[in-house]
Design an enzyme around this catalytic site. Structure first.
Site, short mmCIF file in Angstrom:
data_model
loop_
_atom_site.label_atom_id
_atom_site.label_comp_id
_atom_site.label_asym_id
_atom_site.label_seq_id
_atom_site.Cartn_x
_atom_site.Cartn_y
_atom_site.Cartn_z
N GLY A 7 -0.31 -14.40 -3.22
CA GLY A 7 1.17 -13.56 -2.25
C GLY A 7 0.96 -13.17 -0.85
O GLY A 7 -0.34 -12.59 -0.71
N LEU A 8 1.47 -13.60 -0.18
CA LEU A 8 0.67 -13.92 1.65
C LEU A 8 2.59 -13.10 2.26
O LEU A 8 2.57 -14.29 3.12
CB LEU A 8 0.61 -15.24 1.91
CG LEU A 8 -0.79 -15.70 1.49
CD1 LEU A 8 -1.13 -17.35 2.07
CD2 LEU A 8 -2.18 -14.70 1.97
N GLY A 9 3.10 -12.27 1.64
CA GLY A 9 4.07 -11.88 2.06
C GLY A 9 3.44 -10.46 3.22
O GLY A 9 2.73 -11.21 4.40
N GLY A 12 0.25 -9.44 1.88
CA GLY A 12 -0.69 -10.62 1.58
C GLY A 12 -1.54 -10.84 2.72
O GLY A 12 -2.46 -11.27 2.83
N ASP A 30 0.32 -19.08 -1.49
CA ASP A 30 1.70 -18.27 -1.62
C ASP A 30 2.75 -19.18 -1.70
O ASP A 30 2.98 -20.71 -1.88
CB ASP A 30 2.40 -17.83 -0.91
CG ASP A 30 3.53 -16.43 -0.12
OD1 ASP A 30 3.33 -15.87 -0.76
OD2 ASP A 30 4.42 -17.51 -0.34
N SER A 112 -2.10 1.21 -0.24
CA SER A 112 -1.21 1.95 1.19
C SER A 112 -1.40 1.42 2.79
O SER A 112 -3.03 1.61 3.06
CB SER A 112 -1.28 3.52 0.53
OG SER A 112 -0.20 4.00 1.86
N LYS A 166 -1.23 6.15 -7.18
CA LYS A 166 -0.45 5.00 -5.77
C LYS A 166 0.70 5.90 -6.03
O LYS A 166 1.61 6.01 -5.83
CB LYS A 166 -0.58 3.52 -5.60
CG LYS A 166 -0.35 3.33 -5.40
CD LYS A 166 -0.06 3.34 -3.66
CE LYS A 166 0.80 2.27 -2.90
NZ LYS A 166 2.12 1.94 -2.94
N ASN A 170 2.84 7.77 -3.72
CA ASN A 170 4.19 7.66 -2.99
C ASN A 170 5.15 8.47 -3.92
O ASN A 170 6.34 8.26 -2.85
CB ASN A 170 4.71 6.35 -3.84
CG ASN A 170 4.39 4.78 -3.28
OD1 ASN A 170 3.37 4.93 -2.61
ND2 ASN A 170 5.41 3.55 -3.48
N GLU A 173 5.43 10.81 -0.98
CA GLU A 173 5.22 10.48 -0.10
C GLU A 173 7.17 10.80 -0.20
O GLU A 173 7.81 11.07 1.29
CB GLU A 173 5.41 8.74 -0.03
CG GLU A 173 5.90 8.07 1.15
CD GLU A 173 5.29 6.62 1.01
OE1 GLU A 173 6.45 5.92 0.84
OE2 GLU A 173 4.43 6.60 1.49
N TYR A 174 7.69 10.49 -0.95
CA TYR A 174 9.02 10.63 -1.23
C TYR A 174 9.06 11.90 -0.87
O TYR A 174 10.76 12.67 -0.07
CB TYR A 174 9.62 10.54 -2.79
CG TYR A 174 9.91 9.79 -2.92
CD1 TYR A 174 9.09 7.60 -2.74
CD2 TYR A 174 11.05 9.29 -4.22
CE1 TYR A 174 10.23 7.06 -3.79
CE2 TYR A 174 11.27 8.17 -3.98
CZ TYR A 174 10.77 7.10 -3.86
OH TYR A 174 11.08 5.75 -4.64
#
Length: 321
Positions: A7-9, A12, A30, A112, A166, A170, A173-174
């Site tokens: 996964g190299l989005g 990644g 990927d 994160s 995590k 999050n 964070e909201y």
């Protein structure tokens, strides 16, 4: 150390670069051949020295499940899989059990840092056995921010604990983003305040509300002082909903995070059915005036959120942050 990265989005790809900058060898795969180092998952596994370590950084749910199952057929006993997406913690237990039948270790790691992680490092929350964590520590040390390890990495507990931490991260964070957003709206609504951007900027040093999120809001206001180019429509990641559900299941009062989640739902309603009902009731019992439905004015709502890190399930490989 030589690891595989699936996964190299957005996340990644930057993680691969940060690992390489730290001197680690990385073979990335990927489904997009333009960013992949190899042509297949099997080719990535073949390129790794045994015992292998593979980090999975793809969208949560079926995509992650499919990658883990495929790796289960390619890896060997003694290898290790680290799942760094935003999976639900109960999925981690299933993944770990599936791989354990084949003698393959499993760690879950909440990550994160968003698009800023390449230069700033990533906050890491890991779940799994102490031995597997120690084995992967060179990877964690390369990815986390500079400074004391405990300020950027935690072994939160057994399998699932990393993603659970995590999830709560999050949820918090909201609430933080919603508080800044509501403060922005009130400042902008009162004509006595003529420099809303300056107020937020003045809070960025020395005040108790200073934070990286505040800095990002200042940056957003630098780029668009009235946020006129942004529509006030906000998605929510699975993790916000999961956090609220966990609060219900454990009888933990969570009014701030719950309200922040519901505010996102409200942002998607151009004409709220609930508010229509309220208007109708006020008219019925008190004769209060109602505004008739008609063509919209074309004025768009705006959002003060500067989402730096939040990540949930997405459709693109590697798009978790």
């Amino acid at each position: 150390m030589h690891i595989g990265l699936v996964g190299l989005g957005r996340m990644g790809g930057n993680m691969r670069e940060r690992l390489r900058r730290a001197g680690l060898d990385v073979t990335g795969y990927d489904r997009d051949p333009q960013v992949s180092d190899v042509g297949s998952l099997a080719a990535m596994v073949e390129a790794l020295p045994a015992p292998r370590t593979v980090w999975v950084m793809v969208p949560a749910g079926d995509i992650t499940r499919g990658v883990v199952e495929e790796l289960g057929g390619l890896l060997e006993a003694g290898d290790l899989v680290i799942e760094g997406g935003n999976s639900h913690y109960t999925d981690d237990r299933e993944h770990a059990a599936f791989l354990a039948e084949r003698g393959i270790g499993y760690l879950d790691c909440g990550v994160s840092g968003g698009v800023w992680g390449l230069d700033n490092g990533y906050g890491l929350m890991c779940g799994g056995s102490a031995d597997d964590v120690e084995r992967a520590m060179p990877v964690f040390d390369a990815l986390r921010p500079e400074g004391p390890r405990e300020e950027g990495f935690v072994h939160a507990g057994d399998v699932g604990a990393g993603h659970y931490a995590k999830m709560v991260h999050n949820g918090i964070e909201y609430g933080l983003m919603q508080a800044y957003a509501e403060g922005y709206e009130l400042l902008a609504a009162k004509d006595i305040v003529t420099d809303v951007h300056g107020c937020f900027q003045a809070w960025s040093r020395g005040t108790v509300v200073r934070s990286w999120l505040l800095d990002l809001l200042v940056k957003a206001l630098d780029e668009d002082a009235g946020l006129t180019g942004i529509k006030g429509y906000v998605e929510d990641s699975g993790e916000g909903r999961w956090t609220v559900q966990e609060a219900i299941d454990n009888a933990v009062p969570m009014p701030v995070i719950s309200a922040a989640l519901f505010a996102r739902f409200a942002s998607r309603q151009e004409d709220s059915p609930a508010m229509k009902a309220v208007a109708a009731l006020r008219h019925q019992f008190g004769g209060h005036a109602m505004t008739e439905a008609g063509p919209t004015s074309g004025t768009e709502d705006v959002s003060a959120e500067a989402e730096a890190d939040e990540a949930g399930p997405s459709s693109g490989a590697g798009d978790t942050d």
